[in-house]
Design an enzyme around this catalytic site. Structure first.
Site, PDB file in Angstrom:
ATOM      1  N   TYR A  75      29.901  17.509  90.066  1.00 16.89           N
ATOM      2  CA  TYR A  75      28.975  18.585  90.191  1.00 16.89           C
ATOM      3  C   TYR A  75      29.448  19.903  89.308  1.00 16.89           C
ATOM      4  O   TYR A  75      28.720  20.294  88.637  1.00 16.89           O
ATOM      5  CB  TYR A  75      28.735  18.935  91.299  1.00 16.89           C
ATOM      6  CG  TYR A  75      27.779  20.089  91.876  1.00 16.89           C
ATOM      7  CD1 TYR A  75      26.499  20.038  91.750  1.00 16.89           C
ATOM      8  CD2 TYR A  75      28.543  21.431  92.520  1.00 16.89           C
ATOM      9  CE1 TYR A  75      25.773  21.077  92.005  1.00 16.89           C
ATOM     10  CE2 TYR A  75      27.720  22.583  92.462  1.00 16.89           C
ATOM     11  CZ  TYR A  75      26.338  22.197  92.227  1.00 16.89           C
ATOM     12  OH  TYR A  75      25.581  23.559  92.698  1.00 16.89           O
TER      13      TYR A  75
ATOM     14  N   SER B  42      26.928  27.778  89.073  1.00 17.13           N
ATOM     15  CA  SER B  42      27.416  27.792  90.548  1.00 17.13           C
ATOM     16  C   SER B  42      28.771  28.509  90.425  1.00 17.13           C
ATOM     17  O   SER B  42      29.306  28.664  89.565  1.00 17.13           O
ATOM     18  CB  SER B  42      27.472  26.611  90.798  1.00 17.13           C
ATOM     19  OG  SER B  42      28.127  26.485  92.233  1.00 17.13           O
TER      20      SER B  42
HETATM   21  P1  NDP Z   1      17.431  22.939  97.330  1.00 14.22           P
HETATM   22  O1  NDP Z   1      17.815  21.736  97.547  1.00 14.22           O
HETATM   23  O2  NDP Z   1      16.807  23.786  98.433  1.00 14.22           O
HETATM   24  O3  NDP Z   1      16.340  22.914  96.077  1.00 14.22           O
HETATM   25  C1  NDP Z   1      16.639  22.135  94.990  1.00 14.22           C
HETATM   26  C2  NDP Z   1      15.405  22.336  94.065  1.00 14.22           C
HETATM   27  O4  NDP Z   1      15.654  21.500  93.000  1.00 14.22           O
HETATM   28  C3  NDP Z   1      14.208  21.831  95.079  1.00 14.22           C
HETATM   29  O5  NDP Z   1      12.956  22.496  94.844  1.00 14.22           O
HETATM   30  C4  NDP Z   1      13.961  20.427  94.247  1.00 14.22           C
HETATM   31  O6  NDP Z   1      12.516  20.177  94.344  1.00 14.22           O
HETATM   32  C5  NDP Z   1      14.166  20.702  93.021  1.00 14.22           C
HETATM   33  N1  NDP Z   1      14.689  19.476  92.045  1.00 14.22           N
HETATM   34  C6  NDP Z   1      15.437  18.415  92.332  1.00 14.22           C
HETATM   35  N2  NDP Z   1      15.450  17.470  91.731  1.00 14.22           N
HETATM   36  C7  NDP Z   1      14.385  17.693  90.833  1.00 14.22           C
HETATM   37  C8  NDP Z   1      13.715  17.247  89.488  1.00 14.22           C
HETATM   38  N3  NDP Z   1      14.175  16.148  89.078  1.00 14.22           N
HETATM   39  N4  NDP Z   1      12.848  17.786  89.009  1.00 14.22           N
HETATM   40  C9  NDP Z   1      12.214  18.852  89.213  1.00 14.22           C
HETATM   41  N5  NDP Z   1      12.721  19.778  90.624  1.00 14.22           N
HETATM   42  C10 NDP Z   1      13.941  19.107  91.365  1.00 14.22           C
HETATM   43  O7  NDP Z   1      18.970  23.610  96.910  1.00 14.22           O
HETATM   44  P2  NDP Z   1      19.174  25.229  96.316  1.00 14.22           P
HETATM   45  O8  NDP Z   1      17.919  26.030  96.470  1.00 14.22           O
HETATM   46  O9  NDP Z   1      20.390  25.477  96.841  1.00 14.22           O
HETATM   47  O10 NDP Z   1      19.580  24.891  94.728  1.00 14.22           O
HETATM   48  C11 NDP Z   1      18.918  25.336  93.760  1.00 14.22           C
HETATM   49  C12 NDP Z   1      20.132  25.637  92.497  1.00 14.22           C
HETATM   50  O11 NDP Z   1      21.100  26.400  92.995  1.00 14.22           O
HETATM   51  C13 NDP Z   1      20.566  24.255  92.241  1.00 14.22           C
HETATM   52  O12 NDP Z   1      20.793  24.327  90.707  1.00 14.22           O
HETATM   53  C14 NDP Z   1      22.035  24.274  92.730  1.00 14.22           C
HETATM   54  O13 NDP Z   1      22.886  23.610  92.163  1.00 14.22           O
HETATM   55  C15 NDP Z   1      22.293  25.914  92.562  1.00 14.22           C
HETATM   56  N6  NDP Z   1      23.378  26.482  93.558  1.00 14.22           N
HETATM   57  C16 NDP Z   1      23.139  26.271  95.027  1.00 14.22           C
HETATM   58  C17 NDP Z   1      24.139  26.783  95.976  1.00 14.22           C
HETATM   59  C18 NDP Z   1      24.089  26.770  97.260  1.00 14.22           C
HETATM   60  O14 NDP Z   1      25.074  26.841  97.935  1.00 14.22           O
HETATM   61  N7  NDP Z   1      22.885  26.206  97.925  1.00 14.22           N
HETATM   62  C19 NDP Z   1      25.337  27.170  95.423  1.00 14.22           C
HETATM   63  C20 NDP Z   1      25.481  27.282  93.832  1.00 14.22           C
HETATM   64  C21 NDP Z   1      24.357  26.814  92.844  1.00 14.22           C
HETATM   65  P3  NDP Z   1      11.897  18.750  94.544  1.00 14.22           P
HETATM   66  O15 NDP Z   1      12.703  17.782  95.533  1.00 14.22           O
HETATM   67  O16 NDP Z   1      10.718  18.892  95.322  1.00 14.22           O
HETATM   68  O17 NDP Z   1      11.550  18.359  93.310  1.00 14.22           O
END
Ligand code: NDP
Length: 245
Positions: A153, A140
């Protein structure tokens, strides 16, 4: 379309992971979708197949090393190899440290750091045997700088960058294994839904208007990195909305 490459995407049930899975499927990858919410994965598999792509899913909690190992084993079923692993799953319950949200700190360490490590542990032996592969770890902008409310975070995302860079340096130069850090700025996804600290939420609302990135913008960046010729390793992609400071 001949399917002879496999990509595994964690956190494929929403946001960046979902968009990345679709993008890689459109580029001819068989995509193995991983997350905990099965109904979302079923839907996405159907959508990819409707568009002429190939996908499967496996309900996986990235905080389990065993489940990550089983995921990678399942990934070998279609093409006998793993070309790409996108360690994308993550959560961002931002909070001020004096709120002592220790459970949320634990959860971030477990998912954002250990989840990535378990992904690496599961796929590295496979890629070393193959002598090729590409591991992309989602960090990030918060893995580059810290702001109030992002201490833990950011800590996890700094860790993702350190782990990825260390891994990259350790790869046997005779192997075509690449490591890429993907560092997005603000992307419009469900990520902020995990924030429980009211003061952080209030600060968010007071922030100025900005046209945020879409998940597809990051999926495009990931597709760019994986599509480079084997001698090119895109080490890191740092991508912000134009208006993000
Ligand atoms: P979302 O909340 O849309 O997606 C997060 C995903 O992570 C979901 O598919 C969720 O699936 C999965 N997840 C969470 N916990 C678990 C677990 N224990 N096991 C398996 N899967 C898990 O957020 P984003 O798409 O934005 O985030 C994706 C990545 O991008 C993250 O690492 C985030 O930190 C990073 N990021 C995002 C930014 C933003 O502004 N959105 C900026 C910078 C980085 P489920 O709950 O079904 O398991």
């Amino acid at each position: 379309m001949t399917i002879d490459k496999t990509a595994i995407v964690t956190g494929a049930s929403s946001g960046i992971g979902q968009a990345t899975a679709k993008e890689l499927a459109a580029k001819g990858y068989h995509v193995l979708l991983a997350a905990r919410r099965e109904e979302r994965l079923v839907e996405l598999k159907k959508e990819i197949e409707r568009d002429g792509g190939s996908a499967d899913y496996r309900v996986t909690d990235v905080t389990s090393a065993d489940e990550m190992k089983a995921l990678v084993e399942a990934g070998l079923e279609k093409t006998g190899k793993i070309d790409v692993l996108v360690n994308n799953a993550g959560l961002m319950p931002l909070s001020f440290m004096n709120k002592l949200k220790v459970d949320e700190w634990d959860r971030m360490v477990d998912v954002n750091i250990k989840g990535v490590l378990y992904g690496i542990a599961a796929v590295l032996p496979v890629m070393e045997k193959q002598k090729f592969g590409h591991i992309l770890n989602v960090s990030s902008v918060a893995g580059h700088s810290v702001s109030k409310g992002s201490a833990v975070y950011s800590g996890t995302k700094f860790a993702v960058r350190a782990i990825s860079e260390g891994l990259r340096q350790e790869i046997d130069p005779s192997h075509e294994i690449r490591v890429t850090i993907v560092s997005p700025g603000a992307v419009e996804t469900e990520l902020t839904s995990t924030i429980t600290d009211e003061d952080v939420l209030t600060a968010f609302k007071q922030g100025g208007e900005m046209k945020m990135l879409q998940a597809l913008d990051i999926a495009n960046a990931i597709a760019y990195a994986v599509e480079q010729p084997a001698h090119v390793d895109v080490n890191e992609i740092l991508i912000r909305p134009r208006q993000q400071p």
